[in-house]
Enzyme design. Structure first.
Site, PDB file in Angstrom:
ATOM      1  NE  ARG A 171      -3.632  -2.470   0.349  1.00 17.08           N
ATOM      2  CZ  ARG A 171      -3.250  -3.617  -0.207  1.00 17.08           C
ATOM      3  NH1 ARG A 171      -2.181  -3.657  -1.000  1.00 17.08           N
ATOM      4  NH2 ARG A 171      -3.931  -4.707  -0.023  1.00 17.08           N
ATOM      5  CB  SER A 220      -8.465  -1.983   5.372  1.00 12.77           C
ATOM      6  OG  SER A 220      -9.000  -3.276   5.232  1.00 12.77           O
ATOM      7  CD  GLU A 290      -5.345   0.328   2.846  1.00 14.03           C
ATOM      8  OE1 GLU A 290      -5.172  -0.664   3.587  1.00 14.03           O
ATOM      9  OE2 GLU A 290      -6.014   0.288   1.812  1.00 14.03           O
TER      10      GLU A 290
HETATM   11  C1  LIG Z   1     -15.608  -1.247   0.565  1.00 13.50           C
HETATM   12  C2  LIG Z   1     -14.162  -0.974   0.244  1.00 13.50           C
HETATM   13  C3  LIG Z   1     -13.309  -2.028   0.014  1.00 13.50           C
HETATM   14  C4  LIG Z   1     -11.953  -1.801  -0.278  1.00 13.50           C
HETATM   15  N1  LIG Z   1     -11.136  -2.868  -0.501  1.00 13.50           N
HETATM   16  C5  LIG Z   1      -9.853  -2.649  -0.827  1.00 13.50           C
HETATM   17  C6  LIG Z   1      -8.978  -3.748  -1.098  1.00 13.50           C
HETATM   18  O1  LIG Z   1      -9.369  -4.910  -1.067  1.00 13.50           O
HETATM   19  N2  LIG Z   1      -7.689  -3.494  -1.387  1.00 13.50           N
HETATM   20  C7  LIG Z   1      -7.205  -2.213  -1.463  1.00 13.50           C
HETATM   21  O2  LIG Z   1      -6.018  -2.032  -1.759  1.00 13.50           O
HETATM   22  N3  LIG Z   1      -7.998  -1.154  -1.216  1.00 13.50           N
HETATM   23  C8  LIG Z   1      -9.315  -1.342  -0.897  1.00 13.50           C
HETATM   24  N4  LIG Z   1     -10.104  -0.274  -0.640  1.00 13.50           N
HETATM   25  C9  LIG Z   1      -9.533   1.094  -0.643  1.00 13.50           C
HETATM   26  C10 LIG Z   1      -9.589   1.813  -1.996  1.00 13.50           C
HETATM   27  O3  LIG Z   1     -10.652   1.312  -2.798  1.00 13.50           O
HETATM   28  C11 LIG Z   1      -8.271   1.706  -2.773  1.00 13.50           C
HETATM   29  O4  LIG Z   1      -7.197   2.268  -2.041  1.00 13.50           O
HETATM   30  C12 LIG Z   1      -8.356   2.389  -4.140  1.00 13.50           C
HETATM   31  O5  LIG Z   1      -7.194   2.093  -4.870  1.00 13.50           O
HETATM   32  C13 LIG Z   1      -8.510   3.896  -4.054  1.00 13.50           C
HETATM   33  O6  LIG Z   1      -8.848   4.364  -5.348  1.00 13.50           O
HETATM   34  P1  LIG Z   1      -9.661   5.713  -5.543  1.00 13.50           P
HETATM   35  O7  LIG Z   1      -9.762   5.972  -6.996  1.00 13.50           O
HETATM   36  O8  LIG Z   1     -10.933   5.683  -4.797  1.00 13.50           O
HETATM   37  O9  LIG Z   1      -8.649   6.737  -4.894  1.00 13.50           O
HETATM   38  P2  LIG Z   1      -8.970   7.972  -3.918  1.00 13.50           P
HETATM   39  O10 LIG Z   1      -9.535   7.473  -2.640  1.00 13.50           O
HETATM   40  O11 LIG Z   1      -9.766   8.986  -4.663  1.00 13.50           O
HETATM   41  O12 LIG Z   1      -7.505   8.478  -3.665  1.00 13.50           O
HETATM   42  C14 LIG Z   1      -6.596   7.695  -2.895  1.00 13.50           C
HETATM   43  C15 LIG Z   1      -5.195   8.317  -2.997  1.00 13.50           C
HETATM   44  O13 LIG Z   1      -4.740   8.208  -4.340  1.00 13.50           O
HETATM   45  C16 LIG Z   1      -4.420   9.504  -4.856  1.00 13.50           C
HETATM   46  N5  LIG Z   1      -4.750   9.529  -6.281  1.00 13.50           N
HETATM   47  C17 LIG Z   1      -5.966   9.329  -6.844  1.00 13.50           C
HETATM   48  N6  LIG Z   1      -5.876   9.417  -8.193  1.00 13.50           N
HETATM   49  C18 LIG Z   1      -4.569   9.689  -8.465  1.00 13.50           C
HETATM   50  C19 LIG Z   1      -3.834   9.887  -9.679  1.00 13.50           C
HETATM   51  N7  LIG Z   1      -4.420   9.855 -10.875  1.00 13.50           N
HETATM   52  N8  LIG Z   1      -2.491  10.122  -9.600  1.00 13.50           N
HETATM   53  C20 LIG Z   1      -1.874  10.160  -8.396  1.00 13.50           C
HETATM   54  N9  LIG Z   1      -2.523   9.999  -7.205  1.00 13.50           N
HETATM   55  C21 LIG Z   1      -3.855   9.753  -7.254  1.00 13.50           C
HETATM   56  C22 LIG Z   1      -5.283  10.466  -4.035  1.00 13.50           C
HETATM   57  O14 LIG Z   1      -4.773  11.793  -4.060  1.00 13.50           O
HETATM   58  C23 LIG Z   1      -5.206   9.813  -2.664  1.00 13.50           C
HETATM   59  O15 LIG Z   1      -3.988  10.132  -2.026  1.00 13.50           O
HETATM   60  C24 LIG Z   1     -11.459  -0.471  -0.354  1.00 13.50           C
HETATM   61  C25 LIG Z   1     -12.347   0.599  -0.140  1.00 13.50           C
HETATM   62  C26 LIG Z   1     -13.681   0.365   0.145  1.00 13.50           C
HETATM   63  C27 LIG Z   1     -14.608   1.531   0.342  1.00 13.50           C
END
Ligand SMILES: Cc1cc2nc3c(=O)[nH]c(=O)nc-3n(C[C@H](O)[C@H](O)[C@H](O)COP(=O)(O)OP(=O)(O)OC[C@H]3O[C@@H](n4cnc5c(N)ncnc54)[C@H](O)[C@@H]3O)c2cc1C
Length: 298
Positions: A171, A220, A290
């Protein structure tokens, strides 16, 4: 007569004082001073170049790993979802824009008889977020499949970078400063698409068994300490069901905090700190978030 070169016209959408609650899965937080939804990567480059050099920037995917504070974000939010949205497959290589959802990548790979992408199916984020977080599940991890990425910097300059220019861990991803992802090229294995589709169904069913699906959460909250699980530590402190305001530690999965009753971001952040302190006092383990916590306190 010489005329000054014209500033290219912006083709995206600029929204002022945009409330951010609707852009994150916890459904909390204040407003962004402004949000830009680019028309495409060229348009994004022109927009970034037009900003003051010190402008605070927040890159937003689906907001599934973000706690945006109640005071909102005093700067510019860049929103790529649905804007940088193309996906193409050639052989075993997949080029994906940063605004494409992880679930779509899993589905399209299975359709193209590629295996190894099923783990993305249950991650409710964009590929930009998955690249930033090295998202992973059920043994799969985003960066294991990255060949190269396309990035953009503050001035709007575009770069193509190989995977080995990044330090990637559990992560965590670090690389060239002040650059953000606009696309990536992945390699998956050629195989049986129907087995990949069946794998997606199985993984989604396993999630539904163990996680509070449908509740407003961020997945998480804490990373797992080495050789242990954050959920086990939190549960053994008796914190399941512990509540601050509208935020509660999930009864189903102790590493999830749910907004079950109009929680503020402050309720959630207070609960995060309470859980950290209790686990430190009772178990001697320092839990690290995280979830990315951003923005101003109200
Ligand atoms: C129900 C649920 C289940 C989940 N299960 C998992 C799992 O199994 N495994 C896991 O790893 N995660 C999980 N997550 C967490 C999350 O989905 C991941 O971390 C996901 O990758 C975040 O993507 P996002 O587009 O929503 O990013 P955001 O939440 O919008 O952003 C997260 C971070 O990434 C940065 N970011 C976003 N886009 C860019 C870009 N284009 N360039 C650079 N930085 C950027 C943001 O600034 C921020 O710091 C879960 C979340 C939920 C709600």
């Amino acid at each position: 007569m010489m005329t000054a070169p014209k500033q290219p016209m912006l083709r995206g959408e600029l929204r002022l004082n945009e409330p951010l609650k609707r852009y994150n899965t916890w459904r909390v937080g204040g407003s962004a001073r402004q949000m830009y939804l680019p028309a495409d990567a060229d348009d994004l480059a022109v927009f970034l170049d037009s900003l003051p050099p010190q402008e605070p920037l927040l890159w937003l995917g689906l907001g599934s790993n973000l706690l945006i504070r109640d005071g909102g974000f005093p700067g510019t939010v860049i929103m790529l979802l649905g804007r940088l949205n193309s996906l193409s497959i050639e052989g075993d290589e997949v080029r994906v824009d940063a605004g494409v959802s992880c679930a779509k990548v899993a589905r399209e790979c299975a359709r193209a008889n590629l295996t190894g992408a099923a783990f993305l199916a249950g991650i409710p984020g964009t590929m930009g977020g998955a690249l930033a977080m090295n998202a992973g599940a059920f043994g799969g991890e985003t960066w294991r499949h990255v060949i190269s990425v396309e990035t953009i910097d503050r001035k709007g300059n575009r770069h193509k970078r190989n995977a080995d220019e990044y330090q990637v861990g559990y992560r965590s991803v670090s690389g060239p400063a002040d650059e953000w992802f606009t696309a990536a090229i992945f390699q998956f294995e050629q195989g049986d698409g129907s087995a990949a589709s069946a794998g997606i169904k199985q993984l989604l069913a396993r999630r539904a068994e163990t996680q509070p699906m449908g509740a407003a959460s961020c997945g998480s909250v804490f990373t797992n300490p080495e050789n242990d699980h954050a959920a086990r530590l939190i549960e053994s402190c008796g914190l399941k069901g512990y509540r601050i305001g509208g935020a509660v530690v999930s009864e189903k999965h102790a590493n999830f905090i749910i907004n079950d009753n109009n929680a503020s971001a402050n309720d959630i952040e207070s609960l995060i700190k309470y859980v950290q302190q209790t686990v430190l006092d009772q178990q001697g383990v320092e839990l690290t978030t995280e979830v990315q916590i951003v923005g101003a306190v109200a």
